[in-house]
Design a protein around this motif. Structure first.
Motif, PDB file in Angstrom:
ATOM      1  N   MET A  98      18.799  -2.193   3.285  1.00 42.01           N
ATOM      2  CA  MET A  98      17.710  -2.710   2.467  1.00 42.01           C
ATOM      3  C   MET A  98      16.353  -2.271   3.015  1.00 42.01           C
ATOM      4  SD  MET A  98      17.184  -6.706   1.474  1.00 42.01           S
ATOM      5  CE  MET A  98      17.531  -7.155   3.167  1.00 42.01           C
ATOM      6  N   GLU A  99      16.179  -2.357   4.319  1.00 39.63           N
ATOM      7  CA  GLU A  99      14.908  -1.962   4.924  1.00 39.63           C
ATOM      8  C   GLU A  99      14.671  -0.451   4.782  1.00 39.63           C
ATOM      9  OE1 GLU A  99      13.735  -4.684   8.573  1.00 39.63           O
ATOM     10  OE2 GLU A  99      15.828  -4.050   8.752  1.00 39.63           O
ATOM     11  N   ILE A 132      12.684   8.164  11.686  1.00 41.69           N
ATOM     12  CA  ILE A 132      13.437   7.571  12.797  1.00 41.69           C
ATOM     13  C   ILE A 132      13.745   6.092  12.548  1.00 41.69           C
ATOM     14  CG2 ILE A 132      12.416   9.165  14.465  1.00 41.69           C
ATOM     15  CD1 ILE A 132      10.666   6.867  15.446  1.00 41.69           C
ATOM     16  N   THR A 133      13.281   5.553  11.421  1.00 45.24           N
ATOM     17  CA  THR A 133      13.537   4.138  11.125  1.00 45.24           C
ATOM     18  C   THR A 133      15.020   3.784  11.048  1.00 45.24           C
ATOM     19  OG1 THR A 133      13.215   4.602   8.756  1.00 45.24           O
ATOM     20  CG2 THR A 133      11.332   3.689   9.979  1.00 45.24           C
ATOM     21  N   PRO A 134      15.895   4.641  10.504  1.00 38.47           N
ATOM     22  CA  PRO A 134      17.315   4.254  10.464  1.00 38.47           C
ATOM     23  C   PRO A 134      17.881   3.906  11.835  1.00 38.47           C
ATOM     24  CG  PRO A 134      16.946   6.115   8.999  1.00 38.47           C
ATOM     25  CD  PRO A 134      15.670   5.909   9.765  1.00 38.47           C
ATOM     26  N   ALA A 166      13.165  -3.520  15.236  1.00 38.52           N
ATOM     27  CA  ALA A 166      13.250  -2.953  13.886  1.00 38.52           C
ATOM     28  C   ALA A 166      12.092  -3.450  13.018  1.00 38.52           C
ATOM     29  CB  ALA A 166      14.592  -3.320  13.252  1.00 38.52           C
ATOM     30  N   GLY A 167      11.772  -4.737  13.156  1.00 39.32           N
ATOM     31  CA  GLY A 167      10.660  -5.284  12.389  1.00 39.32           C
ATOM     32  C   GLY A 167       9.324  -4.684  12.781  1.00 39.32           C
ATOM     33  N   SER A 168       9.178  -4.352  14.065  1.00 40.02           N
ATOM     34  CA  SER A 168       7.928  -3.741  14.543  1.00 40.02           C
ATOM     35  C   SER A 168       7.723  -2.358  13.916  1.00 40.02           C
ATOM     36  CB  SER A 168       7.943  -3.627  16.066  1.00 40.02           C
ATOM     37  OG  SER A 168       8.038  -4.894  16.665  1.00 40.02           O
ATOM     38  N   VAL A 169       8.832  -1.614  13.775  1.00 39.06           N
ATOM     39  CA  VAL A 169       8.736  -0.310  13.123  1.00 39.06           C
ATOM     40  C   VAL A 169       8.300  -0.481  11.670  1.00 39.06           C
ATOM     41  CG1 VAL A 169      10.040   1.737  12.404  1.00 39.06           C
ATOM     42  CG2 VAL A 169      10.463   0.713  14.644  1.00 39.06           C
ATOM     43  N   THR A 170       8.915  -1.457  10.992  1.00 39.40           N
ATOM     44  CA  THR A 170       8.528  -1.734   9.606  1.00 39.40           C
ATOM     45  C   THR A 170       7.076  -2.180   9.532  1.00 39.40           C
ATOM     46  OG1 THR A 170      10.802  -2.433   9.132  1.00 39.40           O
ATOM     47  CG2 THR A 170       9.115  -3.041   7.533  1.00 39.40           C
ATOM     48  N   LEU A 171       6.667  -3.011  10.502  1.00 37.60           N
ATOM     49  CA  LEU A 171       5.291  -3.504  10.511  1.00 37.60           C
ATOM     50  C   LEU A 171       4.297  -2.361  10.621  1.00 37.60           C
ATOM     51  CD1 LEU A 171       3.299  -5.864  10.614  1.00 37.60           C
ATOM     52  CD2 LEU A 171       3.621  -5.925  13.107  1.00 37.60           C
ATOM     53  N   SER A 172       4.582  -1.386  11.486  1.00 33.97           N
ATOM     54  CA  SER A 172       3.661  -0.258  11.642  1.00 33.97           C
ATOM     55  C   SER A 172       3.512   0.509  10.325  1.00 33.97           C
ATOM     56  CB  SER A 172       4.150   0.676  12.752  1.00 33.97           C
ATOM     57  OG  SER A 172       5.377   1.302  12.397  1.00 33.97           O
ATOM     58  N   LEU A 173       4.626   0.693   9.625  1.00 34.18           N
ATOM     59  CA  LEU A 173       4.562   1.391   8.333  1.00 34.18           C
ATOM     60  C   LEU A 173       3.841   0.543   7.287  1.00 34.18           C
ATOM     61  CD1 LEU A 173       8.137   2.944   8.263  1.00 34.18           C
ATOM     62  CD2 LEU A 173       5.994   4.221   8.294  1.00 34.18           C
ATOM     63  N   ASP A 174       4.113  -0.767   7.282  1.00 33.62           N
ATOM     64  CA  ASP A 174       3.458  -1.638   6.306  1.00 33.62           C
ATOM     65  C   ASP A 174       1.952  -1.689   6.523  1.00 33.62           C
ATOM     66  OD1 ASP A 174       5.269  -2.712   4.354  1.00 33.62           O
ATOM     67  OD2 ASP A 174       6.274  -3.788   5.954  1.00 33.62           O
ATOM     68  N   VAL A 175       1.533  -1.735   7.773  1.00 32.55           N
ATOM     69  CA  VAL A 175       0.096  -1.714   8.066  1.00 32.55           C
ATOM     70  C   VAL A 175      -0.515  -0.406   7.580  1.00 32.55           C
ATOM     71  CG1 VAL A 175      -1.617  -1.651   9.914  1.00 32.55           C
ATOM     72  CG2 VAL A 175       0.246  -3.320   9.990  1.00 32.55           C
ATOM     73  N   PHE A 176       0.185   0.689   7.822  1.00 33.47           N
ATOM     74  CA  PHE A 176      -0.256   2.007   7.349  1.00 33.47           C
ATOM     75  C   PHE A 176      -0.382   2.022   5.825  1.00 33.47           C
ATOM     76  CE2 PHE A 176       1.272   6.411   6.127  1.00 33.47           C
ATOM     77  CZ  PHE A 176       0.048   7.039   6.339  1.00 33.47           C
ATOM     78  N   PHE A 177       0.637   1.499   5.141  1.00 35.55           N
ATOM     79  CA  PHE A 177       0.588   1.440   3.679  1.00 35.55           C
ATOM     80  C   PHE A 177      -0.568   0.570   3.204  1.00 35.55           C
ATOM     81  CE2 PHE A 177       5.489   1.901   3.754  1.00 35.55           C
ATOM     82  CZ  PHE A 177       5.377   3.274   3.810  1.00 35.55           C
ATOM     83  N   ALA A 178      -0.666  -0.638   3.768  1.00 38.87           N
ATOM     84  CA  ALA A 178      -1.658  -1.602   3.293  1.00 38.87           C
ATOM     85  C   ALA A 178      -3.083  -1.082   3.476  1.00 38.87           C
ATOM     86  CB  ALA A 178      -1.475  -2.935   4.025  1.00 38.87           C
TER      87      ALA A 178
END
Length: 306
Positions: A98-99, A132-134, A166-178
């Motif tokens: 899902m992530e 590298i997120t997977p 794993a959440g930290s990796v998602t957080l970095s991408l989400d901050v980048f997106f936002a």
């Protein structure tokens, strides 16, 4: 049922993932309707299967199915007093899927905005992070093979640390997106009245409407993602705060661990809203523009393929 857990929290731990699965099921039905009924008629000379395997559509469908299966396995795991690592590993697998679907869809859909707002170096850096997120997302499953008993402090700690990574990796991408979405919307507001008149203006207006939809819904999905990660963070803090969780710490943990599932639903529904809004925008563009403009769109807006 865990004797330390109040009955109402035990029930909530089962209802929350089931509710997430039900919401995801309805979202999947709406998504398939958008793909096959709303979107497919605008694709001249393409089969329905071709519409489904378009990368963005495929990722969204996979995201929905993964959320459904995650909720099912997590509910079973909680119902069985969290004693079967097999069900948790299955839930973790679908959570990882899902992530992956979420970050890859968000990146593909918003790639034009990200390139426009950021320098090539920053864009390429986050592209590398994306690929590298997977590894980060499947790390929690590896920890379960190493220490499958989450009832021990070491087992739960290792699992939650891997989830936090794993959440930290998602957080970095989400901050980048936002940040990119906010900057784009501010720039779009300032340049809206400076567009050229005539056909060029129409073309730019069409493109800007699509970018506005992507930025707006993308920012909403980021907010739900931030909420989900906040619930993860609180849950991890509870584990480290008290070795054997009980009382208020246990209650906070169970509530936050359950609420994260609704954060997943919020992300999914936001991306569905983006899909539907883009599909509704597309036929108008196709009908209002002449053949020359269509050829220009195919060259300049290839990344906006639905």
């Amino acid at each position: 049922m865990n004797t330390e857990m109040p009955v109402i929290l035990f029930i909530f731990s089962i209802i929350a993932p089931i509710a997430a699965s039900v919401i995801a099921l309805f979202t999947l039905i709406r998504l398939l309707h958008a793909i096959f009924v709303l979107d497919h008629p605008t694709r001249k000379g393409t089969s329905k299967l071709t519409s489904l395997v378009v990368p963005a559509n495929f990722l969204l469908v996979g995201l929905s199915v993964s959320l459904i299966m995650y909720g099912v396995f997590m509910a079973i795991y909680n119902f069985r007093d969290r004693e079967s690592p097999l069900y948790l590993a299955s839930a973790s697998f679908f959570c990882a899927s899902m992530e992956i679907g979420y970050v890859f869809f968000s990146f593909i859909r918003s790639s034009d905005i990200l390139r426009q707002i950021n320098t090539p170096f920053i864009f390429q850096t986050f592209t590398v992070i994306l690929y590298i997120t997977p590894i980060a997302y499947f790390l929690p499953i590896a920890t379960l093979f190493h220490n499958p008993d989450l009832r021990t402090r070491s087992g739960s700690r290792d699992y939650m640390i891997s989830m936090f990574f794993a959440g930290s990796v998602t957080l970095s991408l989400d901050v980048f997106f936002a940040i990119s979405f906010v900057i784009y919307m501010r720039k779009a507001t300032h340049t809206l009245n400076e567009m050229n008149a005539g056909g060029t203006r129409q073309n730019m207006d069409t493109l800007n409407r699509k970018f506005d939809i992507i930025a707006r819904y993308g920012l909403i999905s980021n907010c739900f993602a931030f909420f989900t990660m906040a619930m993860f963070a609180v849950s991890i803090a509870c584990i480290f705060l008290q070795e054997e969780m009980r009382g208020i710490v246990l209650e906070v943990y169970e509530i936050c661990w359950g609420l994260k599932d609704f954060g997943f639903c919020g992300v999914m529904m936001s991306l569905l809203g983006m899909k539907v809004a883009l599909v509704k925008e597309r036929p108008q563009s196709v009908c209002n523009e002449d053949g020359t403009l269509k050829r220009n769109r195919s060259a300049k807006e290839c990344s906006l393929t639905f």
